[in-house]
Design a protein around this motif. Structure first.
Motif: not given
Length: 206
Positions: A105-107, A137-146
């Motif tokens: 997200i920082y980059l 935004l980059f990248f989606s935390g909700h999606t990536a967590t699952l």
């Protein structure tokens, strides 16, 4: 072979140390994130011309998104708590994922998509701070967590269920214009890199 119990695992000093360090890191992340996201929200980012979102009328799908994320997350937690080694892996996988999102997200500073509708998630929003964050935004935390939790499951059927939930959430956050398409695509890629790192950290217990 019988599974080892928590009592047996906790007799191992190396396991106790990795578990304690993982819990400490999780606590520090939860404490740090509201300040970090306040910083992210205040800075300028770039707007992406997203052809997929251009064809999707934004709609509020917070309720199904919330139900899928937290029912599957709590289910994964319950199942993995039965096996200390897998619980250790899940803990460290989430920590590694969180650290990678802080960096990504920082980059990649982005402005939120047009027609974004606030995602109502009382649990996550409490961790993020008082206001809804739009620039994580980059990248989606909700999606990536699952996706991460799916990779941490032992049974193939559990993996399929949780991974299917991740696909559903990825579609729903696009419908709500909470993320760009690239955020969701990346959310399916990064966990396949990050979970093996967590497994290395948890060796020799998994």
């Amino acid at each position: 072979m019988m599974k080892k119990t928590w009592e047996e695992f906790l007799k191992n000093k190396a396991f106790r140390n990795k578990l304690a360090l993982g819990i400490l890191l999780l606590v520090l992340l939860v404490a740090f994130l509201p300040y970090y996201f306040a910083f992210i929200e205040a800075r300028k980012g770039i707007v992406i011309n997203d052809l997929v979102l251009d064809y999707i009328d934004s709609a509020n799908v917070s309720i199904p998104t919330f139900i899928i994320i937290w029912s599957l997350s709590l289910g994964c937690l319950y199942i993995n708590l039965q096996t200390p080694s897998r619980m250790l892996q899940m803990l460290w996988a989430f920590n590694v994922l969180s650290l990678s999102r802080i960096l990504s997200i920082y980059l990649v500073p982005l402005e939120p998509p047009a027609d974004l509708i606030e995602l109502i998630d009382p649990i996550t929003n409490t961790i993020y701070g008082a206001r809804f964050i739009t620039k994580d935004l980059f990248f989606s935390g909700h999606t990536a967590t699952l996706v991460t939790f799916a990779l941490c499951m032992h049974k193939k059927s559990h993996k399929v269920i949780v991974f299917s939930g991740a696909i559903a959430v990825g579609i729903l956050v696009l419908i709500q214009h909470v993320h760009y398409t690239i955020d969701v695509i990346a959310a399916f890629v990064f966990p396949f890199i990050l979970v093996p790192i967590a497994r290395r950290i948890c060796k020799p217990f998994i």
